[in-house]
Design a protein around this motif. Structure first.
Motif, PDB file in Angstrom:
ATOM      1  N   GLY A 173      -6.629   4.125  -4.483  1.00  0.00           N
ATOM      2  CA  GLY A 173      -7.091   4.522  -3.164  1.00  0.00           C
ATOM      3  C   GLY A 173      -8.327   5.401  -3.170  1.00  0.00           C
ATOM      4  N   ASP A 174      -8.424   6.330  -4.080  1.00  0.00           N
ATOM      5  CA  ASP A 174      -9.557   7.260  -3.991  1.00  0.00           C
ATOM      6  C   ASP A 174     -10.859   6.635  -4.474  1.00  0.00           C
ATOM      7  N   HIS A 222      -1.558   7.043  -0.213  1.00  0.00           N
ATOM      8  CA  HIS A 222      -2.839   7.407  -0.821  1.00  0.00           C
ATOM      9  C   HIS A 222      -3.880   6.303  -0.633  1.00  0.00           C
ATOM     10  N   LEU A 223      -3.529   5.250   0.074  1.00  0.00           N
ATOM     11  CA  LEU A 223      -4.371   4.064   0.275  1.00  0.00           C
ATOM     12  C   LEU A 223      -4.519   3.261  -1.026  1.00  0.00           C
ATOM     13  N   ASN A 224      -3.677   3.552  -2.028  1.00  0.00           N
ATOM     14  CA  ASN A 224      -3.581   2.608  -3.133  1.00  0.00           C
ATOM     15  C   ASN A 224      -3.142   1.271  -2.544  1.00  0.00           C
ATOM     16  N   PHE A 269       0.863  -1.185   0.000  1.00  0.00           N
ATOM     17  CA  PHE A 269       0.000   0.000   0.000  1.00  0.00           C
ATOM     18  C   PHE A 269       0.891   1.222   0.000  1.00  0.00           C
ATOM     19  N   ASP A 270       0.303   2.389  -0.256  1.00  0.00           N
ATOM     20  CA  ASP A 270       1.041   3.637  -0.099  1.00  0.00           C
ATOM     21  C   ASP A 270       0.180   4.634   0.678  1.00  0.00           C
TER      22      ASP A 270
END
Lengths: 70, 70, 70, 70, 70, 70, 70
Positions: free
Chosen positions: E62-63, E35-37, E32-33
């Motif tokens: 993430g978005d 950005h919640l990707n 994950f990163d």
């Protein structure tokens, strides 16, 4: 090849742009910026393969774009 | 030609602006900023080629814009 | 493994990309950037497992993407 | 004339504001910021040219605004 | 416990992810990163408790995520 | 008067807040931040002038807000 | 009281969270960050006052949240 390189290579060539609302535009890519805002000259709005409008020079806002196909 | 250059060249000229909700405005471009917020004077809201309203001086918010055609 | 590492490892390989409007694209990942903007070559638009269009080289805007499957 | 200049010139004057959800407000512009958040006094919500509500002093969030007409 | 700590603790474990369009994915969280990707391996798309598709390794943007349940 | 000044002046007073999804909340403004995130105490959800729910203390996310009326 | 203070005070207490798509979650707030991303433990998805699902530990993405009620 970075996304912006695709645009750089497509300068002064015909591109097809699909927008989020389902609209499509064909025209010659005359410019762009890092937000993917695009300048098309000789632009035509295309619906079901027929030309719906000919706005000519057109500035397409980047955040309304789904894809760009050179 | 960068997108903002198109706006610079269109200053004091008539432009057509299509918004995300399907609204269109015609008017004279009197100003803009880097967010593509636009100032139109003598603006008319256009629906199916008829004038629906004449808001006159109008500030259009950039993030509601789909395209701008000088 | 960070999300961008998945893209790095998928370079020059076939990927499936699903967009927010429900469109899907298959193609070879030729590039990407930190916004998840993607460059696909030999791209096909896929609907219900049939090929709906063959835009070829395609730049997909990152913020319209739901998922990418290498 | 920059977009924020239009707002500066419209301070203490009546403006019409159309929101993304289709709502419109008329009122006196008492303030704004760089996000186009607006303060209207004596605000009325307008639907089909009739007054639907009179919220009076109102803070309109900028990112819900489509256009502002002084 | 910060939101990113939950993801850190869930690394290499099965998670359920619900996306904004109503899609759900189950798979092993591989990365994950900020950005919640998310990177899921062995991912399955789930509809009404049945497996609709098996994209395998998947990068979820993430978005587009509503919630993640370890 | 800047938009945040309106909120500062409305602290500890009753406000009406309309959200993007059409929900409305009435309550006492107990706090806010620069994103227009709001804290309401004694909050009630209002639908067609009837009270639909009484969540009491409520944190309203700023980017879901259309307008705030002190 | 700033919005984040409400979350700080609600740590380890039950909260009700309503999401943009109309979903609601009840659970114990175990953490949050400045984006209003939330960690709920013992979370239940609630529809019309009945429990629709029990995802247990759940990370709710902040930008999908409408309101949080401690």
């Amino acid at each position: 090849m970075k996304p912006l390189d695709v645009l750089q290579q497509s300068l002064h060539k015909r591109v097809l742009v699909e927008m989020k609302g389902g609209q499509s535009f064909r025209g010659t890519l005359d410019g762009f910026d890092q937000h993917l805002n695009l300048v098309l000259s000789g632009a035509e709005e295309v619906r079901s393969d027929t030309v719906a409008a000919r706005p000519g020079l057109t500035l397409l806002r980047g955040d309304s774009i789904v894809y760009i196909s050179p």
